[in-house]
Design an enzyme around this catalytic site. Structure first.
Site, PDB file in Angstrom:
ATOM      1  N   GLU A  28       0.840  -1.198   0.000  1.00 30.57           N
ATOM      2  CA  GLU A  28       0.000   0.000   0.000  1.00 30.57           C
ATOM      3  C   GLU A  28       0.875   1.248   0.000  1.00 30.57           C
ATOM      4  O   GLU A  28       2.053   1.202   0.359  1.00 30.57           O
ATOM      5  CB  GLU A  28      -0.935  -0.022   1.212  1.00 30.57           C
ATOM      6  CG  GLU A  28      -1.907  -1.190   1.187  1.00 30.57           C
ATOM      7  CD  GLU A  28      -2.855  -1.192   2.375  1.00 30.57           C
ATOM      8  OE1 GLU A  28      -2.971  -0.138   3.047  1.00 30.57           O
ATOM      9  OE2 GLU A  28      -3.454  -2.247   2.640  1.00 30.57           O
ATOM     10  N   THR A  30       8.924  -8.773 -34.361  1.00 30.65           N
ATOM     11  CA  THR A  30       8.459  -8.157 -35.606  1.00 30.65           C
ATOM     12  C   THR A  30       9.527  -7.253 -36.200  1.00 30.65           C
ATOM     13  O   THR A  30       9.827  -7.308 -37.408  1.00 30.65           O
ATOM     14  CB  THR A  30       7.182  -7.341 -35.348  1.00 30.65           C
ATOM     15  OG1 THR A  30       6.146  -8.212 -34.915  1.00 30.65           O
ATOM     16  CG2 THR A  30       6.732  -6.609 -36.605  1.00 30.65           C
ATOM     17  N   LYS A  64       3.153  -8.655 -41.876  1.00 31.02           N
ATOM     18  CA  LYS A  64       3.237  -9.388 -40.611  1.00 31.02           C
ATOM     19  C   LYS A  64       1.887  -9.971 -40.271  1.00 31.02           C
ATOM     20  O   LYS A  64       0.866  -9.298 -40.376  1.00 31.02           O
ATOM     21  CB  LYS A  64       3.690  -8.475 -39.467  1.00 31.02           C
ATOM     22  CG  LYS A  64       3.828  -9.210 -38.128  1.00 31.02           C
ATOM     23  CD  LYS A  64       3.912  -8.251 -36.956  1.00 31.02           C
ATOM     24  CE  LYS A  64       2.546  -7.744 -36.558  1.00 31.02           C
ATOM     25  NZ  LYS A  64       2.552  -6.988 -35.293  1.00 31.02           N
TER      26      LYS A  64
END
Length: 333
Positions: free
Chosen positions: A40, A238, A205
């Site tokens: 927290e 990619t 792609k």
């Protein structure tokens, strides 16, 4: 007398905030940040914000010091605290917007996380959101009901390409069809600055179940300095495939650029011998996960975009159009 804006930057994005503040010739407003047991936390402003225009800078990315969810929760609580303390207007400057890639359903019962993030910001009372090169601009603008501004790195990148090419032929390439418009925008700006023909190409792609395939390169790259342009690099699969395709097609050199360098495990391959000659990214996310590979020769360069955000703040405060930052570039053409 009108008081100027206040700019806050939590520790996770403090360096970016300091660069923005330096450009605006102001000091970062002080914050108290405390962590408690069990993860927290609390963040509170240490100066009065009542009646003030306030800007909060936070890049919603994860690193060794915290996750994207941690950063999101921190900034949401801070914005809520600022509104509770009487800030007249709170603008969230988000150099990297987490979950922006998940902007539509691609499978049955898929979540639309980008919309849920927008709802969280609106729930804590944010008035305005400014971000940079999101994956899908239309989806970003439609997700939010509050005022938004989308900045783009294209003009800065175009200037750097002109410097790098030094009058030699250039081809701007998109590593997939989805990013073609983004790359074409850069191509247009480079053509304006060089007053010459700048080629454009796109690499095919396909992605299915996390597997990337496709090897078709459409457009001229032979004998040209190629710059691959994308909004984000994750694992780099990619981009690396596109780099290798351009090399096989006779490119004189290959530079890979992505606005947001997430650089997940595996992206270090971009710095290896078969990676690009140059790898460019911006400081929305610092490339702390990348370690140079000895002898590989790939040059990593980080382009600063904090001045773009500083100029957006200046324009918002002056009641000027932020969109005009882009439109002025278009009119030069």
């Amino acid at each position: 007398m009108h008081a100027g804006p206040l700019l806050f930057a939590p520790d996770a994005t403090r360096q970016f905030g300091e660069r923005m503040a330096a450009t605006l010739r102001i000091e970062l407003a002080p914050l108290e940040e405390r962590e408690y047991e069990g993860g927290e936390h609390k963040t509170r402003p240490l100066v009065s914000v009542r009646g003030r225009s306030v800007y909060v800078v936070q890049s919603l990315s994860g690193d060794g010091a915290g996750s994207a969810n941690d950063r999101l929760c921190h900034v949401l609580f801070l914005i809520a605290a600022l509104k509770d303390a009487g800030a007249s207007r709170v603008t969230a400057c988000l150099p990297y917007l987490a979950y922006a890639r998940k902007d539509r359903r691609t499978k049955e019962r898929d979540p639309v996380n980008s919309r849920y993030v927008a709802q969280l910001f609106e729930a804590v009372g944010v008035d305005h959101v400014v971000t940079l090169d999101v994956h899908n601009v239309a989806a970003f603008e439609n997700a939010f009901r509050c005022s938004v501004d989308h900045l783009e790195v294209a003009p800065l990148l175009a200037e750097r390409i002109v410097q790098m090419a030094a009058g030699q032929p250039v081809s701007v390439v998109s590593p997939d069809f989805g990013g073609a418009k983004r790359a074409q925008r850069v191509q247009e700006l480079v053509a304006v600055r060089t007053e010459s023909d700048v080629a454009f190409a796109v690499f095919e792609k396909r992605r299915s179940s996390g597997v990337v395939s496709g090897d078709l390169l459409v457009g001229p790259v032979e004998g040209r300095h190629v710059v691959l342009v994308d909004d984000l690099i994750g694992a780099g699969t990619t981009m690396l495939r596109a780099v290798q395709a351009c090399r096989m097609s006779g490119a004189a050199s290959v530079t890979a650029f992505a606005t947001h360098g997430v650089f997940a495990p595996g992206a270090e391959r971009l710095l290896a011998a078969d990676g690009p000659d140059r790898l460019w990214t911006t400081d929305t996310l610092l490339p702390i996960r990348l370690q140079p590979v000895p002898g590989a020769g790939c040059r990593l360069e980080v382009l600063p975009v904090s001045p773009l955000f500083a100029e957006a703040v200046r324009r918002i405060e002056a009641c000027e159009s932020v969109v005009a930052l882009r439109e002025m570039e278009r009119k030069k053409r």
